[in-house]
Design an enzyme around this catalytic site. Structure first.
Site, PDB file in Angstrom:
ATOM      1  N   ASP A 368      -0.681   5.895  -6.188  1.00 55.89           N
ATOM      2  CA  ASP A 368       0.072   4.681  -6.478  1.00 55.89           C
ATOM      3  C   ASP A 368      -0.964   3.585  -6.738  1.00 55.89           C
ATOM      4  O   ASP A 368      -2.073   3.651  -6.219  1.00 55.89           O
ATOM      5  CB  ASP A 368       0.946   4.322  -5.285  1.00 55.89           C
ATOM      6  CG  ASP A 368       1.530   2.925  -5.410  1.00 55.89           C
ATOM      7  OD1 ASP A 368       2.187   2.664  -6.421  1.00 55.89           O
ATOM      8  OD2 ASP A 368       1.308   2.115  -4.489  1.00 55.89           O
ATOM      9  N   THR A 370      -0.427  -0.218  -6.633  1.00 55.21           N
ATOM     10  CA  THR A 370      -0.350  -1.390  -5.760  1.00 55.21           C
ATOM     11  C   THR A 370      -0.487  -1.015  -4.292  1.00 55.21           C
ATOM     12  O   THR A 370       0.301  -0.255  -3.752  1.00 55.21           O
ATOM     13  CB  THR A 370       0.992  -2.120  -5.985  1.00 55.21           C
ATOM     14  OG1 THR A 370       1.144  -2.400  -7.369  1.00 55.21           O
ATOM     15  CG2 THR A 370       1.025  -3.404  -5.186  1.00 55.21           C
ATOM     16  N   LYS A 543       9.547   8.381  -9.837  1.00 61.46           N
ATOM     17  CA  LYS A 543       8.234   8.755  -9.303  1.00 61.46           C
ATOM     18  C   LYS A 543       8.213  10.200  -8.827  1.00 61.46           C
ATOM     19  O   LYS A 543       7.258  10.932  -9.093  1.00 61.46           O
ATOM     20  CB  LYS A 543       7.820   7.801  -8.188  1.00 61.46           C
ATOM     21  CG  LYS A 543       7.407   6.433  -8.707  1.00 61.46           C
ATOM     22  CD  LYS A 543       6.563   5.669  -7.699  1.00 61.46           C
ATOM     23  CE  LYS A 543       5.945   4.437  -8.342  1.00 61.46           C
ATOM     24  NZ  LYS A 543       5.023   3.723  -7.453  1.00 61.46           N
ATOM     25  N   ASP A 562       1.939   3.746  -0.733  1.00 60.51           N
ATOM     26  CA  ASP A 562       2.167   2.908   0.447  1.00 60.51           C
ATOM     27  C   ASP A 562       3.506   2.201   0.475  1.00 60.51           C
ATOM     28  O   ASP A 562       3.858   1.587   1.470  1.00 60.51           O
ATOM     29  CB  ASP A 562       1.064   1.851   0.549  1.00 60.51           C
ATOM     30  CG  ASP A 562       1.237   0.732  -0.482  1.00 60.51           C
ATOM     31  OD1 ASP A 562       1.716   1.037  -1.587  1.00 60.51           O
ATOM     32  OD2 ASP A 562       0.899  -0.414  -0.171  1.00 60.51           O
TER      33      ASP A 562
END
Length: 672
Positions: A368, A370, A543, A562
């Site tokens: 990921d 961010t 995703k 996260d």
């Protein structure tokens, strides 16, 4: 309306019910194995003391015998067999019913054989009792399963953690214009709610009044706060910025964003739970060896060799009991316990050992963006001065002074980058467009590109255009109405990210990135850290699909993330790795957590996975390999030459195997 409320209760409460029941089930199993282990261990002490074979080995002889001691031994052993052995006796029926015999079957066969044969000896059959073997085997296996359950407990918490993103109450706008605080379960489609600055949005809906910015990074992966005006959609659970807005509820219950994420996580977790572990596969083969070897031994000695039923039966029982080595029950759990301790020192929290084993085979890693490759916060990347009237340092000081009075993430990033700030007079926020104020007698404005367009101001600068094409957030500094400079901001890339990607690529692992950010931002980050591939503008429900897509190429895939939006992908991946500084949802959905939030620790995960699997294979080899030596001797293969493996010698070999497994596990090291 009533039906809509019912659906909301059903959608959210239903998902939470399965989460809580799953967590309660795991907790109960841990407590159950722990209780049975300690009680059985206490009872084992007098069992060992009363066992004739143990007494003979210690040279106690008849000095400790007393009338009825074998019946006391039988009674205590029966308690261990039925109480301590219950999980395995129940487990054999479950495994045979599902046609997947494994560890439970092997243990149940061994303890049942030992119990029935020893009981028969107590009540008159010629032979030796194996109650001490039964007791210690149950103790070791209970300990192993207790360790195992503790190491994997917690995966079911992911669903209950998701609910915590929703606020408990909402400010419902009534028909008379008043507001009333109500539970979110009392909201219906069409209701209007007021969301104050800093509050969580209580439901999916559309803004009908007001302007604000909303932090959706933990839900969508978009690092930049999203501007929300009338007719813009908002997601329940996201955090409102400075402005107060009125939202019309559009989705509730099973149709809401979070409910859909809950369902995605649940499905992915269920699909992964079917994997069998290494010890079960070894146990299946040993069960077949035990049953086949025992039967052949009985047939040879009783039918072909005519040695008598008692002798043949003793040989058969010895073979079947020895086939289930105590070491097998500890082979994997001991390595897990040691690797968990090592991982804690390394800042790695292991939640799923099966995934850790698979980590050694990772072929592709999807990050990921961010909060994982980046820090999840804005920082200044470029400062462009457009005139000769001002220097870069002074430009930052003017901009930082104005932005210090704003709580917007972009404003805070600019303010924190300024070495000093000056007093500001007449500060005023320009909703959705920036801020302004008087600094040192000069009128300073820090504004967005939209402000320039609305005021007919154009910027003909090649470098500024390049910054925008990279997807960076660009703000403009006007002093006394004249455009003086440009500040570009972006999500700050973690300094360890580039090194981590480089090392992973040297290991032959393909490195990818998933992000909800736009393609320009994704391309810039990918180029900065050296990724092989990236997927941009990926919606939350896509995703997990992207992970499946990479898996369909034949790759064993690890996912690192996260945010809430990463949870389904983390659960879908072969190995889910969560950044520890992220949300509880991501942490609970993952197999491994990087406590230090350092991408370099992904390299350590792979090293630990390889070392752990190697130790597991070595231990399983020791735990089962000694059977190749012990079983033929127990069956009487060398009886012709006067060599016969007695139960006492078998016990010694079994103990030696257990010690070797324990010592070998302690030598586990992480290779990076």
């Amino acid at each position: 309306m009533a039906e809509a409320k019912h659906q909301m209760h059903k959608g959210m409460a239903g998902g939470m019910k399965s989460a809580y029941s799953g967590h309660s089930h795991h907790s109960h199993m841990v407590a159950d194995f722990r209780g049975r282990f300690w009680i059985s261990l206490i009872i084992t002490i007098p069992v060992l003391f009363l066992s004739p074979m143990i007494q003979g080995s210690l040279g106690w002889g008849e000095s400790v015998r007393f009338a009825g001691d074998l019946y006391v031994l039988f009674g205590l052993s029966s308690l261990i067999f039925f109480y301590g052995g219950y999980p395995f006796l129940k487990g054999i029926f479950d495994e045979l019913k599902s046609r997947k015999p494994g560890m439970m079957t092997l243990i149940a066969v061994a303890i049942t054989t030992a119990y029935l044969y020893s009981s028969a000896v107590v009540f008159g059959l010629s032979g030796k009792v194996f109650f001490w073997e039964l007791a210690t085997l149950v103790d070791i296996m209970l300990l192993g399963h207790w360790i195992e359950m503790k190491s994997i407990m917690g995966a079911s918490r992911a669903l209950e953690e998701l609910a915590r993103f929703m606020p408990a109450n909402a400010h419902k706008l009534m028909r008379n214009g008043d507001t009333e605080d109500v539970s979110i379960s009392d909201l219906s489609i069409g209701d209007k709610v007021i969301v104050k600055p800093g509050e969580k949005i209580p439901a999916d809906g559309v803004v009908v009044e007001g302007t604000t910015t909303v932090n959706e990074s933990m839900l969508t992966g978009e690092s930049q706060p999203a501007l929300k005006e009338a007719s813009n959609e908002v997601i329940g659970g996201s955090i409102n910025g400075q402005g107060s807005i009125t939202v019309e509820v559009r989705k509730i219950g099973q149709d809401s964003f979070l409910s859909q994420v809950i369902e995605l996580v649940r499905k992915a977790q269920e699909s992964k739970s079917r994997t069998q572990d290494l010890a079960n596969r070894a146990a299946l083969w040993l069960t077949m060896v035990a049953l086949t070897g025992g039967t052949i031994t009985l047939f040879i000695w009783f039918v072909l060799m005519s040695k008598g039923f008692a002798f043949a039966l003793e040989r058969m029982v010895t073979v079947m009991v020895i086939t289930c080595p105590h070491a097998l029950g500890l082979a994997v759990p001991l390595v897990v316990a040691v690797s968990t301790a090592i991982s804690a020192r390394e800042g790695l929290l292991i939640r799923n050992r099966a995934a850790l084993e698979k980590a050694r085979d990772i072929q592709a890693i999807i990050f990921d963006k961010t909060g994982t490759l980046t820090q999840g916060r804005f920082g200044i990347t470029d400062v462009v001065v457009l005139t000769k009237e001002i220097e870069k340092r002074e430009l930052l000081r003017y901009a930082g002074s104005v932005e210090a009075h704003s709580e917007h993430p972009i404003a805070q990033a600019i303010a924190s980058s300024s070495e000093e700030t000056l007093p500001v007079e007449g500060f005023k926020a320009i909703p959705g467009r920036g801020a302004q104020g008087r600094v040192n007698g000069r009128w300073v404005q820090v504004v967005s590109p939209g402000y320039l367009r609305e005021n007919g101001m154009a910027v003909a600068n090649e470098r500024v255009g390049k910054l925008s094409s990279q997807g960076k957030t660009v703000v403009f500094i006007l002093i006394d109405g004249e455009l003086q400079g440009v500040i570009a901001l972006a999500d700050v890339i973690r300094p360890e990210s580039k090194q981590a990607i480089s090392r992973l690529k040297k290991m032959g692992i393909r490195c990818m990135m998933l992000t909800g950010d736009n393609r320009q931002v994704a391309q810039w980050v990918a180029g900065e850290v050296g990724l092989d591939e990236y997927f941009a503008e990926v919606l939350p429900d896509e995703k997990a699909t992207k992970v499946k897509e990479v898996q369909s190429r034949g790759f064993i895939v690890a996912m690192t993330g996260d945010g809430v939006n990463d949870a389904p992908a983390l659960a879908q991946a072969d190995v889910g790795i969560a950044i520890g500084a992220g949300t509880d949802v991501a942490v609970e959905a993952a197999d491994i957590v990087l406590v230090k939030s350092n991408p370099l620790d992904v390299v350590s995960v792979i090293g630990l996975g390889r070392a752990t699997y190697k130790k597991m294979m070595q231990n399983l080899g020791w735990a089962t390999g000694y059977n190749a030596f012990a079983i033929p001797l127990a069956a009487g293969a060398l009886y012709k030459w006067g060599i016969l493996l007695s139960p006492a010698i078998g016990a010694l070999l079994m103990s030696l195997s257990t010690v070797i497994v324990a010592v070998n596990a302690r030598f586990l090291k992480v290779t990076k």
